[in-house]
Design a protein around this motif. Sequence first.
Motif, PDB file in Angstrom:
ATOM      1  N   TYR A  19       0.387  -0.733   0.008  1.00  0.00           N
ATOM      2  CA  TYR A  19       0.066  -0.259   0.155  1.00  0.00           C
ATOM      3  C   TYR A  19       0.761   0.773  -0.143  1.00  0.00           C
ATOM      4  N   THR A  20       0.848   2.078  -0.882  1.00  0.00           N
ATOM      5  CA  THR A  20       1.099   3.813  -1.168  1.00  0.00           C
ATOM      6  C   THR A  20      -0.500   4.442  -0.711  1.00  0.00           C
ATOM      7  N   GLY A  21      -0.103   5.377  -0.102  1.00  0.00           N
ATOM      8  CA  GLY A  21      -1.114   7.101  -0.189  1.00  0.00           C
ATOM      9  C   GLY A  21      -2.208   6.704  -1.212  1.00  0.00           C
ATOM     10  N   THR A  22      -1.813   6.688  -2.205  1.00  0.00           N
ATOM     11  CA  THR A  22      -2.681   6.497  -3.908  1.00  0.00           C
ATOM     12  C   THR A  22      -3.293   5.235  -4.236  1.00  0.00           C
ATOM     13  N   THR A  23      -2.216   4.289  -4.245  1.00  0.00           N
ATOM     14  CA  THR A  23      -2.468   3.132  -4.862  1.00  0.00           C
ATOM     15  C   THR A  23      -2.465   1.509  -3.829  1.00  0.00           C
ATOM     16  N   MET A  24      -2.933   0.080  -4.382  1.00  0.00           N
ATOM     17  CA  MET A  24      -2.920  -0.573  -3.297  1.00  0.00           C
ATOM     18  C   MET A  24      -1.932  -1.392  -5.050  1.00  0.00           C
ATOM     19  N   THR A  25      -1.379  -2.492  -4.630  1.00  0.00           N
ATOM     20  CA  THR A  25      -0.676  -3.358  -5.317  1.00  0.00           C
ATOM     21  C   THR A  25      -0.161  -4.500  -5.118  1.00  0.00           C
ATOM     22  N   GLN A  45      17.519  -1.230  -3.109  1.00  0.00           N
ATOM     23  CA  GLN A  45      16.833  -0.506  -4.422  1.00  0.00           C
ATOM     24  C   GLN A  45      16.155   0.593  -3.745  1.00  0.00           C
ATOM     25  N   SER A  46      15.560   2.199  -4.695  1.00  0.00           N
ATOM     26  CA  SER A  46      14.978   2.593  -4.547  1.00  0.00           C
ATOM     27  C   SER A  46      13.574   2.159  -5.093  1.00  0.00           C
ATOM     28  N   PHE A  47      13.594   0.593  -5.215  1.00  0.00           N
ATOM     29  CA  PHE A  47      11.876   0.336  -6.092  1.00  0.00           C
ATOM     30  C   PHE A  47      12.246  -0.688  -5.879  1.00  0.00           C
ATOM     31  N   VAL A  48      11.518  -1.265  -5.811  1.00  0.00           N
ATOM     32  CA  VAL A  48      10.722  -2.917  -5.891  1.00  0.00           C
ATOM     33  C   VAL A  48       9.975  -3.391  -6.825  1.00  0.00           C
ATOM     34  N   MET A  49      10.386  -4.511  -6.989  1.00  0.00           N
ATOM     35  CA  MET A  49       9.986  -5.033  -8.879  1.00  0.00           C
ATOM     36  C   MET A  49       9.177  -5.947  -8.023  1.00  0.00           C
ATOM     37  N   VAL A  50       7.551  -5.681  -8.745  1.00  0.00           N
ATOM     38  CA  VAL A  50       6.410  -6.764  -8.542  1.00  0.00           C
ATOM     39  C   VAL A  50       5.730  -6.730  -9.977  1.00  0.00           C
ATOM     40  N   HIS A  51       6.464  -8.796  -9.610  1.00  0.00           N
ATOM     41  CA  HIS A  51       6.075  -9.573 -10.631  1.00  0.00           C
ATOM     42  C   HIS A  51       4.252  -9.986 -11.022  1.00  0.00           C
ATOM     43  N   ASP A  52       3.686  -9.950 -11.963  1.00  0.00           N
ATOM     44  CA  ASP A  52       2.163 -10.771 -11.743  1.00  0.00           C
ATOM     45  C   ASP A  52       1.189 -10.057 -11.248  1.00  0.00           C
ATOM     46  N   ALA A  53       1.587  -8.356 -11.199  1.00  0.00           N
ATOM     47  CA  ALA A  53       0.937  -7.448 -10.164  1.00  0.00           C
ATOM     48  C   ALA A  53      -0.304  -6.435 -10.722  1.00  0.00           C
ATOM     49  N   ALA A  54      -1.054  -6.089  -9.926  1.00  0.00           N
ATOM     50  CA  ALA A  54      -2.597  -5.317 -10.307  1.00  0.00           C
ATOM     51  C   ALA A  54      -2.466  -4.754  -8.973  1.00  0.00           C
ATOM     52  N   VAL A  55      -2.010  -3.355  -9.956  1.00  0.00           N
ATOM     53  CA  VAL A  55      -2.796  -1.912  -9.256  1.00  0.00           C
ATOM     54  C   VAL A  55      -3.564  -1.377  -9.126  1.00  0.00           C
ATOM     55  N   GLN A  56      -4.437  -1.020  -8.143  1.00  0.00           N
ATOM     56  CA  GLN A  56      -5.764  -0.655  -8.316  1.00  0.00           C
ATOM     57  C   GLN A  56      -5.214   0.897  -6.928  1.00  0.00           C
ATOM     58  N   PRO A  57      -6.285   1.639  -7.626  1.00  0.00           N
ATOM     59  CA  PRO A  57      -6.147   3.205  -6.928  1.00  0.00           C
ATOM     60  C   PRO A  57      -7.290   3.161  -5.448  1.00  0.00           C
ATOM     61  N   LEU A  58      -6.521   2.800  -4.534  1.00  0.00           N
ATOM     62  CA  LEU A  58      -7.247   2.789  -3.119  1.00  0.00           C
ATOM     63  C   LEU A  58      -8.708   3.977  -3.062  1.00  0.00           C
ATOM     64  N   ASN A  59      -9.085   5.277  -4.022  1.00  0.00           N
ATOM     65  CA  ASN A  59      -9.899   5.389  -3.951  1.00  0.00           C
ATOM     66  C   ASN A  59     -11.165   4.657  -5.617  1.00  0.00           C
ATOM     67  N   GLY A  60     -10.319   3.895  -6.138  1.00  0.00           N
ATOM     68  CA  GLY A  60     -10.951   3.477  -6.634  1.00  0.00           C
ATOM     69  C   GLY A  60     -11.900   2.044  -6.464  1.00  0.00           C
ATOM     70  N   SER A  61     -13.193   1.404  -7.516  1.00  0.00           N
ATOM     71  CA  SER A  61     -13.022   0.156  -6.955  1.00  0.00           C
ATOM     72  C   SER A  61     -12.042  -1.669  -8.098  1.00  0.00           C
ATOM     73  N   PRO A  62     -12.458  -2.550  -7.636  1.00  0.00           N
ATOM     74  CA  PRO A  62     -11.727  -3.533  -8.199  1.00  0.00           C
ATOM     75  C   PRO A  62     -11.681  -3.689  -9.601  1.00  0.00           C
ATOM     76  N   SER A  63     -12.368  -3.576  -9.942  1.00  0.00           N
ATOM     77  CA  SER A  63     -13.215  -3.163 -11.464  1.00  0.00           C
ATOM     78  C   SER A  63     -11.489  -2.560 -12.474  1.00  0.00           C
ATOM     79  N   ASP A  64     -11.074  -1.204 -11.791  1.00  0.00           N
ATOM     80  CA  ASP A  64     -10.183   0.178 -11.531  1.00  0.00           C
ATOM     81  C   ASP A  64      -8.895  -0.251 -12.535  1.00  0.00           C
ATOM     82  N   ALA A  65      -8.214  -1.706 -10.775  1.00  0.00           N
ATOM     83  CA  ALA A  65      -7.077  -2.433 -11.225  1.00  0.00           C
ATOM     84  C   ALA A  65      -6.415  -2.545 -12.980  1.00  0.00           C
TER      85      ALA A  65
END
Length: 133
Positions: A19-25, A45-65
Amino acid sequence: MMWHTPTMTDLQSIRAVLYTGTTMTTGDLRTTHWRLSDTMNNIKQSFVMVHDAAVQPLNGSPSDAVQTAQVFVNRDQIVLALPKEGTAGYERRPAQQALHVPRGAVQAVIQASPFRIEGVLHPPKDVDLLQYT
């Protein structure tokens, strides 16, 4: 001393939700560690690599992933990292899974703004929760 460079066979795959302030990965982290907490604490590293990912905005719905093979998440933007449901308890090496400490169950609420998580903590039995934290 010779350093061992991890190979693909040395890597474990941990299913996690970041979770970030705006997304759920949600996706897989490839790591040499068996526990998500060890993985997160050892990121250089400065970034974390996520494989087979789904990125969804926290203020959105699962269909926005958005589904993607790989995505980078800025390490400094991660507010909360959780093992995906169903994987907790299996993150220990198989040889260590037999080592079991009896634990109790305590209802708890954890707040890490903007998140509020309600659930159950499992501290060792006969340990005061305030001493455990």
